[in-house]
Scaffold this motif. Structure first.
Motif, PDB file in Angstrom:
ATOM      1  N   UNK A   1      23.693 -85.254 -41.225  1.00 19.76           N
ATOM      2  CA  UNK A   1      25.068 -84.966 -40.806  1.00 19.76           C
ATOM      3  C   UNK A   1      25.227 -83.476 -40.545  1.00 19.76           C
ATOM      4  N   UNK A   2      24.732 -82.658 -41.468  1.00 20.12           N
ATOM      5  CA  UNK A   2      24.814 -81.204 -41.312  1.00 20.12           C
ATOM      6  C   UNK A   2      24.090 -80.742 -40.050  1.00 20.12           C
ATOM      7  N   UNK A   3      22.951 -81.353 -39.761  1.00 22.31           N
ATOM      8  CA  UNK A   3      22.154 -80.964 -38.601  1.00 22.31           C
ATOM      9  C   UNK A   3      22.832 -81.312 -37.281  1.00 22.31           C
TER      10      UNK A   3
ATOM     11  N   UNK B   1      34.724 -75.151 -40.307  1.00 22.35           N
ATOM     12  CA  UNK B   1      33.872 -74.997 -41.484  1.00 22.35           C
ATOM     13  C   UNK B   1      33.842 -76.323 -42.240  1.00 22.35           C
ATOM     14  N   UNK B   2      32.643 -76.897 -42.365  1.00 22.73           N
ATOM     15  CA  UNK B   2      32.501 -78.203 -43.002  1.00 22.73           C
ATOM     16  C   UNK B   2      31.848 -78.084 -44.378  1.00 22.73           C
ATOM     17  N   UNK B   3      32.272 -78.966 -45.273  1.00 19.82           N
ATOM     18  CA  UNK B   3      31.610 -79.169 -46.556  1.00 19.82           C
ATOM     19  C   UNK B   3      31.364 -80.667 -46.680  1.00 19.82           C
ATOM     20  N   UNK B   4      30.135 -81.048 -47.055  1.00 22.35           N
ATOM     21  CA  UNK B   4      29.754 -82.463 -47.069  1.00 22.35           C
ATOM     22  C   UNK B   4      29.298 -82.854 -48.470  1.00 22.35           C
ATOM     23  N   UNK B   5      29.761 -84.010 -48.924  1.00 17.07           N
ATOM     24  CA  UNK B   5      29.441 -84.433 -50.289  1.00 17.07           C
ATOM     25  C   UNK B   5      29.390 -85.950 -50.391  1.00 17.07           C
TER      26      UNK B   5
ATOM     27  N   UNK C   1      37.148 -78.563 -43.125  1.00 14.46           N
ATOM     28  CA  UNK C   1      37.137 -80.021 -43.274  1.00 14.46           C
ATOM     29  C   UNK C   1      36.128 -80.409 -44.347  1.00 14.46           C
ATOM     30  N   UNK C   2      36.540 -81.330 -45.181  1.00 14.87           N
ATOM     31  CA  UNK C   2      35.660 -81.892 -46.204  1.00 14.87           C
ATOM     32  C   UNK C   2      35.234 -83.289 -45.761  1.00 14.87           C
ATOM     33  N   UNK C   3      33.927 -83.512 -45.659  1.00 13.03           N
ATOM     34  CA  UNK C   3      33.400 -84.838 -45.342  1.00 13.03           C
ATOM     35  C   UNK C   3      32.833 -85.447 -46.615  1.00 13.03           C
ATOM     36  N   UNK C   4      33.332 -86.608 -46.981  1.00 13.95           N
ATOM     37  CA  UNK C   4      32.809 -87.312 -48.146  1.00 13.95           C
ATOM     38  C   UNK C   4      32.329 -88.697 -47.705  1.00 13.95           C
ATOM     39  N   UNK C   5      31.251 -89.161 -48.300  1.00 11.77           N
ATOM     40  CA  UNK C   5      30.730 -90.488 -47.968  1.00 11.77           C
ATOM     41  C   UNK C   5      30.193 -91.147 -49.230  1.00 11.77           C
TER      42      UNK C   5
END
Length: 216
Positions: free
Chosen positions: A71-73, A83-87, A37-41
């Motif tokens: 968010x990662x924490x 598996x997350x990727x945040x940007x 999952x890709x999290x974008x904000x």
């Protein structure tokens, strides 16, 4: 100022109050948990920069970095096996549409481009964090002339540190919207906002966005 705020915070009867929003709508066809999952904000709006300077002085000029780290924490407490990727992304990569969830108007965000490497995108937009006023409820006991005690509820105006915004999930391959909604939560405070209030905003945000979806 920072020392004064900390002293007041520790000396006061400080308590938290969560007002979790139920404004989430999930497509009935979305049943399977994605593996990536890709999290974008977009950049959060901080209404009270002086609080940011007092409570998170190292992030005055890069608050979005702190927001991402939190968010990662907190993600593993709500979602495992993904598996997350945040940007953080620019707001010009977001388009919006107007929807209604539980009689509440929601300006639903959508990212203009998605990488099919990730099965699902979570888009978080219109993030606002700051101090405001709200109505709170308190319980207190009253004793009549005969010695009988009853519990009475009363509403009062209180100071709160609040966070709110809009979000949506998308299938990266088809572009189909899988879920959407708004989050809104707050903590009450007596004298001063503290670092824990900022952390609670992100913690509770994830608690409104993830539960109720296959990610949970």
């Amino acid at each position: 100022m920072r020392k004064l705020k900390l002293a007041l915070a520790f000396a006061s009867a400080f308590f938290l109050m969560a007002c979790a929003s139920a404004n989430l709508k999930v497509d009935e066809s979305w049943k399977q948990k994605p593996s990536k999952v890709k999290i974008v904000f977009t950049e959060p709006t901080v209404a009270n920069p002086e609080d940011l300077a007092d409570d998170l002085p190292d992030y005055v000029n890069n608050f979005s970095n702190w927001f991402k780290v939190k968010i990662e924490e907190y993600l593993p407490r709500y979602s495992t096996g993904v598996q997350y990727s945040i940007e953080k992304i620019s707001s010009d990569k977001i388009s919006v549409s107007n929807e209604v969830v539980n009689d509440t108007n929601v300006v639903v965000p959508k990212i203009t481009e998605m990488n099919s490497e990730y099965e699902v995108y979570l888009v978080i937009n219109d993030i606002w964090i700051g101090r405001t006023m709200d109505m709170c409820r308190a319980n207190h006991n009253m004793t009549d002339g005969l010695g009988f005690t009853t519990t009475v509820d009363s509403d009062y105006e209180c100071k709160v540190f609040a966070g709110k915004g809009a979000f949506a999930y998308y299938d990266s391959k088809t572009g189909k919207r899988l879920a959407y909604g708004r989050f809104a939560n707050h903590s009450t405070y007596t004298f001063a906002v503290t670092k824990s209030d900022w952390e609670n905003i992100v913690w509770r945000m994830l608690g409104e966005i993830i539960p109720g979806t296959p990610l949970n």
